[in-house]
Design a protein around this motif. Sequence first.
Motif, PDB file in Angstrom:
ATOM      1  N   UNK A  32       0.305  66.620   6.299  1.00  0.00           N
ATOM      2  CA  UNK A  32       1.745  66.360   6.239  1.00  0.00           C
ATOM      3  C   UNK A  32       2.333  66.361   4.832  1.00  0.00           C
ATOM      4  N   UNK A  33       1.518  66.070   3.833  1.00  0.00           N
ATOM      5  CA  UNK A  33       2.020  66.006   2.453  1.00  0.00           C
ATOM      6  C   UNK A  33       1.877  67.352   1.760  1.00  0.00           C
ATOM      7  N   UNK A  34       2.936  67.838   1.091  1.00  0.00           N
ATOM      8  CA  UNK A  34       2.774  69.057   0.294  1.00  0.00           C
ATOM      9  C   UNK A  34       1.664  68.861  -0.740  1.00  0.00           C
ATOM     10  N   UNK A  35       0.894  69.913  -0.957  1.00  0.00           N
ATOM     11  CA  UNK A  35      -0.234  69.828  -1.895  1.00  0.00           C
ATOM     12  C   UNK A  35       0.270  69.541  -3.312  1.00  0.00           C
ATOM     13  N   UNK A  36      -0.383  68.571  -3.946  1.00  0.00           N
ATOM     14  CA  UNK A  36      -0.100  68.292  -5.355  1.00  0.00           C
ATOM     15  C   UNK A  36      -1.443  68.326  -6.078  1.00  0.00           C
ATOM     16  N   UNK A  37      -1.386  68.264  -7.394  1.00  0.00           N
ATOM     17  CA  UNK A  37      -2.651  68.218  -8.148  1.00  0.00           C
ATOM     18  C   UNK A  37      -3.460  66.991  -7.759  1.00  0.00           C
ATOM     19  N   UNK A  38      -2.732  65.883  -7.535  1.00  0.00           N
ATOM     20  CA  UNK A  38      -3.417  64.648  -7.158  1.00  0.00           C
ATOM     21  C   UNK A  38      -4.169  64.831  -5.827  1.00  0.00           C
ATOM     22  N   UNK A  39      -3.480  65.429  -4.857  1.00  0.00           N
ATOM     23  CA  UNK A  39      -4.123  65.627  -3.557  1.00  0.00           C
ATOM     24  C   UNK A  39      -5.319  66.559  -3.700  1.00  0.00           C
ATOM     25  N   UNK A  40      -5.139  67.629  -4.484  1.00  0.00           N
ATOM     26  CA  UNK A  40      -6.236  68.570  -4.693  1.00  0.00           C
ATOM     27  C   UNK A  40      -7.443  67.837  -5.293  1.00  0.00           C
ATOM     28  N   UNK A  41      -7.173  66.971  -6.272  1.00  0.00           N
ATOM     29  CA  UNK A  41      -8.299  66.269  -6.910  1.00  0.00           C
ATOM     30  C   UNK A  41      -8.966  65.299  -5.928  1.00  0.00           C
ATOM     31  N   UNK A  42      -8.159  64.701  -5.029  1.00  0.00           N
ATOM     32  CA  UNK A  42      -8.755  63.775  -4.054  1.00  0.00           C
ATOM     33  C   UNK A  42      -9.629  64.539  -3.043  1.00  0.00           C
ATOM     34  N   UNK A  43      -9.193  65.730  -2.683  1.00  0.00           N
ATOM     35  CA  UNK A  43     -10.006  66.518  -1.746  1.00  0.00           C
ATOM     36  C   UNK A  43     -11.327  66.912  -2.412  1.00  0.00           C
ATOM     37  N   UNK A  44     -11.264  67.243  -3.714  1.00  0.00           N
ATOM     38  CA  UNK A  44     -12.502  67.516  -4.460  1.00  0.00           C
ATOM     39  C   UNK A  44     -13.420  66.298  -4.421  1.00  0.00           C
ATOM     40  N   UNK A  45     -12.822  65.114  -4.651  1.00  0.00           N
ATOM     41  CA  UNK A  45     -13.619  63.879  -4.662  1.00  0.00           C
ATOM     42  C   UNK A  45     -14.267  63.645  -3.287  1.00  0.00           C
ATOM     43  N   UNK A  46     -13.461  63.854  -2.233  1.00  0.00           N
ATOM     44  CA  UNK A  46     -14.005  63.701  -0.878  1.00  0.00           C
ATOM     45  C   UNK A  46     -15.190  64.643  -0.678  1.00  0.00           C
ATOM     46  N   UNK A  47     -15.016  65.889  -1.112  1.00  0.00           N
ATOM     47  CA  UNK A  47     -16.099  66.874  -0.988  1.00  0.00           C
ATOM     48  C   UNK A  47     -17.354  66.400  -1.697  1.00  0.00           C
TER      49      UNK A  47
END
Lengths: 487, 487
Positions: free
Chosen positions: A456-471
């Motif tokens: 639901x949230x537009x991708x931001x650098x913060x979200x991208x970095x959190x997805x990396x962390x999750x990975x």
Amino acid sequence: MEKGNVTEDFLYNRIAERFIGQIETNILKSGDKLLSVRALSREQGVSISTAYKAYAELENRGFIEARAKSGYVVRHIYKKNEKQKLTNIAPLQNETTNVDELIRRVYETLTQESLVRLSLASPSSKLIPEAKLNKAMAEALRKSPTSCTQYENIQGNANLRKQIAKHAFNWNGQITEHDIVTTQGCMEALVFCLKAVTEPGDTVAIESPTYFGIFNVMKSLGLNVLEIPVDPETGVDIEYLENAMKNVKVKACLFVPNFCNPVGALMPDERKKQLVDLLTVNNIPLIEDDIYGEMYFGKSRPRTCKSFDREGIVMLCSSVSKTLAPGYRVGWCIPGKHLDKIISLKLMHTVSAATPTQSAIALFFETGRYDLHLRNLRKTLHLQYLQYTQLITDHFPAGIRISRPGGGYVLWIELDNRIDSFRLFSQALVENVSIAPGQIFTTDGRYSNFIRISIGEPITEEIESKIKILGQLIQDYNKQPAANEAD
Amino acid sequence: MEKGNVTEDFLYNRIAERFIGQIETNILKSGDKLLSVRALSREQGVSISTAYKAYAELENRGFIEARAKSGYVVRHIYKKNEKQKLTNIAPLQNETTNVDELIRRVYETLTQESLVRLSLASPSSKLIPEAKLNKAMAEALRKSPTSCTQYENIQGNANLRKQIAKHAFNWNGQITEHDIVTTQGCMEALVFCLKAVTEPGDTVAIESPTYFGIFNVMKSLGLNVLEIPVDPETGVDIEYLENAMKNVKVKACLFVPNFCNPVGALMPDERKKQLVDLLTVNNIPLIEDDIYGEMYFGKSRPRTCKSFDREGIVMLCSSVSKTLAPGYRVGWCIPGKHLDKIISLKLMHTVSAATPTQSAIALFFETGRYDLHLRNLRKTLHLQYLQYTQLITDHFPAGIRISRPGGGYVLWIELDNRIDSFRLFSQALVENVSIAPGQIFTTDGRYSNFIRISIGEPITEEIESKIKILGQLIQDYNKQPAANEAD
């Protein structure tokens, strides 16, 4: 040559859709150069203006970009992953899990604004046309002779019901305002429907996995739950249901045929009809939660089970909470033959729903702003779905499986079956990111190696970095020997 | 001489209140001339300005008027009727009555705008500061970073809870925002409280007569009702309750200690304390409906049972529906030790309450507009109460008894005991006026010779003529021989 009887809008949209299909299926790959506008015009037999609009549409939706000297090229968006088909139904885990406790802990994270909440299945406030909605509210107050201070009609604001009836045309509904009762969001509609057709001790069939809010409702109403598996391609397993009905007295079904949460399955029309026929013969009410029905990524609004209902057994519930303004708490119910019961439940529970919010939403529909907003939101969500899928494919370990929903707000992700996703949820919280662990979507501890991620949230650098962390957390999780688990 | 430590406001108000007392008790009669301002100033030992303000206040509130050459005279308002004390509890009628059906028929009239609805127990829209409320809504949308489109805090809007906590000071409440849960009107608060502390099959004690909405709620929750008589002077009969508790397991009580509907009784403080003590010893929750608590005609805000509650057994419910804007559906609950249960019921039923309306009401409180509005509304209602009583005394047959509520929106009127007030209700409908017949305020056919009349609408010529017509219907009713009843 333009064909005289086809509008330009139709033509450029058709061309754009074809490109999207090719991008999604990897026929066109990230970085691929596209034909020039002039060449496309020639190739497709359309005007230069139409060809240009097709590219503009694709650019606008984030699929291609104009690069100096190269012309239009495909953006880095999406890699097809052939192995994405999900396990239909996950095995039961041996450990007993306290689902209530898990759900409570996940709910706690939903209002923590310091978190990146990939656990929320609703639109980002960035995607809401707030100024226009505020204008509708101001208009509603101005137009009302009593400034919306007085009790609203018990069945619901008359204009809002008229607008919902009109809108139902999109899913083949033949509905009038007299068939509709407005409610405080979709949740109240679901609760009223359950109360109308069940007694404590009854059994209600629901999808598995399903939205965790439902379990609390069932428990509070003293209802037993019968979980029916969902197939990612065809929706709830009708044959499984039919078999189960031989052994268990099913008093009602509560299903989400359009983009069920979390799997995102879209039940095909013939299956919807089959389900309605089965339940009609057995005189079992179907409570149809259509809250995601407008959020389709495909070409047209999917039909509802309600549209196949001849006997009034389908009770359709929906709201604007996933499309426009959850905070307005405007929902509705089209309860078929149970209409009178729903009205009297509403009267008894809440007298009537709030006047200002209902009136404002009615005007937002009436002026055509809602349709316009939905068109934009659908395009944005489709793009975000592809972007999130891309990011997850890039950063999560190989071997995971991601759902391919036809609409809605969530991805359902199957991880290595040694992973306990509730433990992953706790680890992620430390990193200020929340996910929804699979265990909360069932009553029996299944899906412990699944997670749900919101798009639901537009991708931001913060979200991208959190997805990396999750990975990274998932990667490291697999490396740890099982004995190390001392969380 | 002014006393230095007493404000002028206090002085002129005290003088005005004394005059009102004398007018109400017929010491000062309609048409009586008052002292000149100068003479009053001398008599009371206050400044000319203070004396003038006292008269201005009385004139403003409609008790006196300035006449050419006569100076100030008492207006034609109110005749004391010594025989007004109501029958405490009416005898059971022999006929069995289908209360559900009666209630449904009365509800139908509540939204018929063509009627003069003396059946409605809520403020006239003419008494609502709509422009200021609209301003609060606009402010709320502007101040919110997401224009109030997003889910509100589950427990309720934080500012609204803070304002309610502050306001609780008026009834001796020591409450913080953490003790409060907001709801969709008072009705939802009552339903949640009942659900939190009862199971289907339990018995709940309520007042008799009581608000007809309650019976549907009880029925829908599968609860049995134990009706406890209300004394017009002292409220619910605690001794009767105590005795009943010896024979029946009472699982909870639901009372309206401040201006119960329809009797209008105000339970004295010592009785409130006595009730709370009794229920505390027996560990029985008291659901206290305080929806009329702010609408007092006397000098100060009555205390609540909650203010005597030491163990958290009292669950106070209220809203702004009777004071400001029923259409906003903003209510709340202060559930004592059952707080967590109420929050989870709210989460399950409706996720959260509407954001825009809660935020607007919070601002309306915060800016002091609510207090100002309440002060004006109380004065107006007090005057209307006196005016309606006067009109009814003038136009209804001799021998009727009228309640003398200390606050609230309704008069409870006892007619000749041969009258069937539901039949009167039907006759009145033909004359385009609706009343609430006594039978709907009980489950057992009592009060068939009572009617409830609302005082919420400012008197107009139309209302006056309808009251005359009602009086005529009652007069003619008594003339008809019983055998003629073929309605």
